[in-house]
Scaffold this active site. Sequence first.
Site, short mmCIF file in Angstrom:
data_model
loop_
_atom_site.label_atom_id
_atom_site.label_comp_id
_atom_site.label_asym_id
_atom_site.label_seq_id
_atom_site.Cartn_x
_atom_site.Cartn_y
_atom_site.Cartn_z
N ASP A 64 72.44 111.30 62.98
CA ASP A 64 71.85 110.22 63.76
C ASP A 64 70.75 110.83 64.63
O ASP A 64 70.76 112.03 64.91
CB ASP A 64 72.92 109.52 64.63
CG ASP A 64 72.42 108.16 65.15
OD1 ASP A 64 73.21 107.47 65.78
OD2 ASP A 64 71.24 107.82 64.89
N SER A 65 69.80 110.00 65.06
CA SER A 65 68.53 110.54 65.61
C SER A 65 68.56 110.76 67.11
O SER A 65 67.62 111.33 67.67
CB SER A 65 67.41 109.54 65.30
OG SER A 65 67.80 108.26 65.78
N GLY A 66 69.60 110.31 67.80
CA GLY A 66 69.66 110.58 69.23
C GLY A 66 69.40 109.36 70.09
O GLY A 66 69.82 109.32 71.25
N ASP B 30 65.03 105.53 67.27
CA ASP B 30 64.91 104.10 67.56
C ASP B 30 65.47 103.80 68.95
O ASP B 30 66.10 104.66 69.58
CB ASP B 30 65.70 103.30 66.52
CG ASP B 30 67.20 103.62 66.58
OD1 ASP B 30 67.53 104.79 66.90
OD2 ASP B 30 68.02 102.74 66.32
N GLN C 165 66.31 96.81 63.79
CA GLN C 165 66.82 96.30 65.05
C GLN C 165 66.54 94.79 65.14
O GLN C 165 66.21 94.17 64.14
CB GLN C 165 66.18 97.06 66.22
CG GLN C 165 66.57 98.54 66.30
CD GLN C 165 68.02 98.77 66.68
OE1 GLN C 165 68.74 97.84 67.10
NE2 GLN C 165 68.49 100.00 66.53
N GLY D 140 71.76 98.46 66.24
CA GLY D 140 71.87 97.45 67.28
C GLY D 140 73.11 96.59 67.19
O GLY D 140 73.21 95.54 67.83
N ASP E 240 79.83 104.42 59.40
CA ASP E 240 80.37 105.55 60.16
C ASP E 240 80.97 105.03 61.46
O ASP E 240 80.51 103.99 61.98
CB ASP E 240 79.25 106.55 60.51
CG ASP E 240 78.60 106.18 61.84
OD1 ASP E 240 77.71 105.30 61.84
OD2 ASP E 240 79.03 106.73 62.90
N CYS F 139 101.33 105.24 52.32
CA CYS F 139 100.26 106.24 52.33
C CYS F 139 100.74 107.52 51.67
O CYS F 139 101.87 107.96 51.89
CB CYS F 139 99.83 106.51 53.77
SG CYS F 139 98.48 107.72 53.90
N CYS G 163 99.04 110.49 51.99
CA CYS G 163 98.25 111.59 52.56
C CYS G 163 99.16 112.75 52.94
O CYS G 163 100.39 112.63 53.00
CB CYS G 163 97.46 111.11 53.78
SG CYS G 163 98.37 111.12 55.34
N CYS H 82 101.61 111.95 55.75
CA CYS H 82 102.67 111.00 55.40
C CYS H 82 103.64 111.56 54.37
O CYS H 82 104.80 111.15 54.30
CB CYS H 82 102.06 109.69 54.91
SG CYS H 82 101.21 108.81 56.23
N HIS I 291 95.48 111.48 58.82
CA HIS I 291 95.95 110.20 58.27
C HIS I 291 94.93 109.08 58.47
O HIS I 291 94.62 108.31 57.55
CB HIS I 291 97.28 109.79 58.92
CG HIS I 291 97.62 108.36 58.63
ND1 HIS I 291 98.17 107.94 57.42
CD2 HIS I 291 97.39 107.24 59.35
CE1 HIS I 291 98.30 106.62 57.44
NE2 HIS I 291 97.82 106.17 58.59
N1 2YX Z 1 86.76 104.75 69.60
C1 2YX Z 1 85.73 104.29 69.47
C2 2YX Z 1 84.43 103.71 69.30
C3 2YX Z 1 83.34 104.21 70.00
C4 2YX Z 1 82.08 103.60 69.85
C5 2YX Z 1 81.94 102.53 68.99
C6 2YX Z 1 80.66 101.84 68.86
C7 2YX Z 1 79.71 102.59 67.95
N2 2YX Z 1 78.63 101.67 67.74
C8 2YX Z 1 77.40 102.06 67.39
N3 2YX Z 1 77.04 103.33 67.10
C9 2YX Z 1 75.69 103.26 66.86
C10 2YX Z 1 74.75 104.26 66.58
C11 2YX Z 1 73.40 103.90 66.47
N4 2YX Z 1 72.47 104.89 66.24
C12 2YX Z 1 71.15 104.55 66.22
N5 2YX Z 1 70.24 105.52 66.04
N6 2YX Z 1 70.74 103.26 66.38
C13 2YX Z 1 71.60 102.24 66.54
O1 2YX Z 1 71.15 101.08 66.68
C14 2YX Z 1 73.01 102.56 66.62
C15 2YX Z 1 73.94 101.55 66.86
C16 2YX Z 1 75.28 101.91 66.98
N7 2YX Z 1 76.37 101.19 67.30
C17 2YX Z 1 83.03 102.04 68.26
C18 2YX Z 1 84.28 102.64 68.42
ZN ZN Z 2 98.97 108.94 55.75
#
Ligand code: 2YX
Ligand code: ZN
Length: 374
Positions: free
Chosen positions: A94-96, A148, A191, A218, A268, A306, A308, A311, A337
């Site tokens: 991911d880009s940061g 972004d 976005q 987003g 992810d 499961c 795995c 398990c 798991h």
């Molecule tokens: N435990 C736990 C837990 C922690 C965080 C999240 C939310 C993750 N959501 C999320 N990650 C992102 C990364 C992203 N990266 C970039 N570059 N741009 C995004 O719009 C973006 C949007 C995202 N939305 C979901 C579950």
């Molecule tokens: Zn398992």
Amino acid sequence: MQPIKYELIKTCKQTGARLGRVTTPHGSFETPIFMPVGTLATVKTMSPEDLHDMNAKIILSNTYHLWLRPGEEIIREAGGLHKFMNWDGAILTDSGGFQVFSLSDMREIEEEGVHFRNHLSGEKLFLTPEKAMHIQNALSSDIMMAFDECPPYPASYEYMKNSVERTSRWAERCLQAHERKDVQGLFGIVQGGEYEDLRKQSAADLTSLDFPGYAVGGLSVGEPKEVMNRVLDFTTPHLPTNKPRYLMGVGSPDSLIDGAIRGIDMFDCVLPTRIARNGTCMTSEGRLVIRNAKYARDFRPIDEHCDCYACKNYSRAYIRHLMKCNETFGFRLTTYHNLYFLLKLMEQVREAIKEDRLGDFREAFFEQYGFNKP
Ligand SMILES: N#Cc1ccc(CCNc2nc3cc4nc(N)[nH]c(=O)c4cc3[nH]2)cc1
Ligand SMILES: [Zn+2]
């Protein structure tokens, strides 16, 4: 020569889900697929052998975190992130952008880039599209993400419109700064929040730049699931059918299935690994909090359906004991798991697409997991 190729194999006749194959310089894999998150060059408590054993094909890491620690030049000297962490599968970075907004308190966005504070030291930092590409080039990941802005939810239409237009300009700058188009793929990130016209504009801007793949950004930023699904419904049709589509930050079983139904190929999320470390496990009958006293003498596996490593070899009672004693092996077993559960779920989704029955699979899975409970 494009380093990232996508082949659409078939579309599910019951839903909009698609079975595909992505090919990268570090292997190919069928989609829809889940990508375990390895933020600091490790999927926490998992070895590369563990990841191969569970059939993980691609993992995610983070430009922002690796820039701060250990620094991208050390990883460049190591021969890139694959060498540094001894992982020979595919890596997406991911880009940061998102990490800056989610981790840093002080931040100021301007056309050139984002000013913010290092969330560890407090020192002032400045990240630009060019810097984000320079860092990812040092990491030599297979798939890089454009820099972004992931706006907060909710955001006004006016704010979102300006943000989308700046993210499109930043995407163009990332393409210009992309040093090895023959080695690494670069995905654009769509976005636009929950505004249909802005999502369409963002998709049009980015597809005109002909990226090898596209992410829907987003989302998974606090919006209700119905909003996420509605945004996907009117965004994915504006993405090319011959390129991968990646929904960022999504990792709950219901959202993975509903994202696949809406034509998403890659996902992810830190969810499975993060909740594992506080003792929450995903099972076919819903979530199980293994620290709960009721499991003290429960000698069944985490999930009886499961197969795995955790398990097949350990009981709820044993894993509960380890977690209560803060034993690292307990975190390893719950993490293994949870990742295996999601990787296996996506394998079942791919099978259901092959057999044109993903709608039926969703209904049965939701019923058994308890998503339909009022
Ligand atoms: N435990 C736990 C837990 C922690 C965080 C999240 C939310 C993750 N959501 C999320 N990650 C992102 C990364 C992203 N990266 C970039 N570059 N741009 C995004 O719009 C973006 C949007 C995202 N939305 C979901 C579950
Ligand atoms: Zn398992």
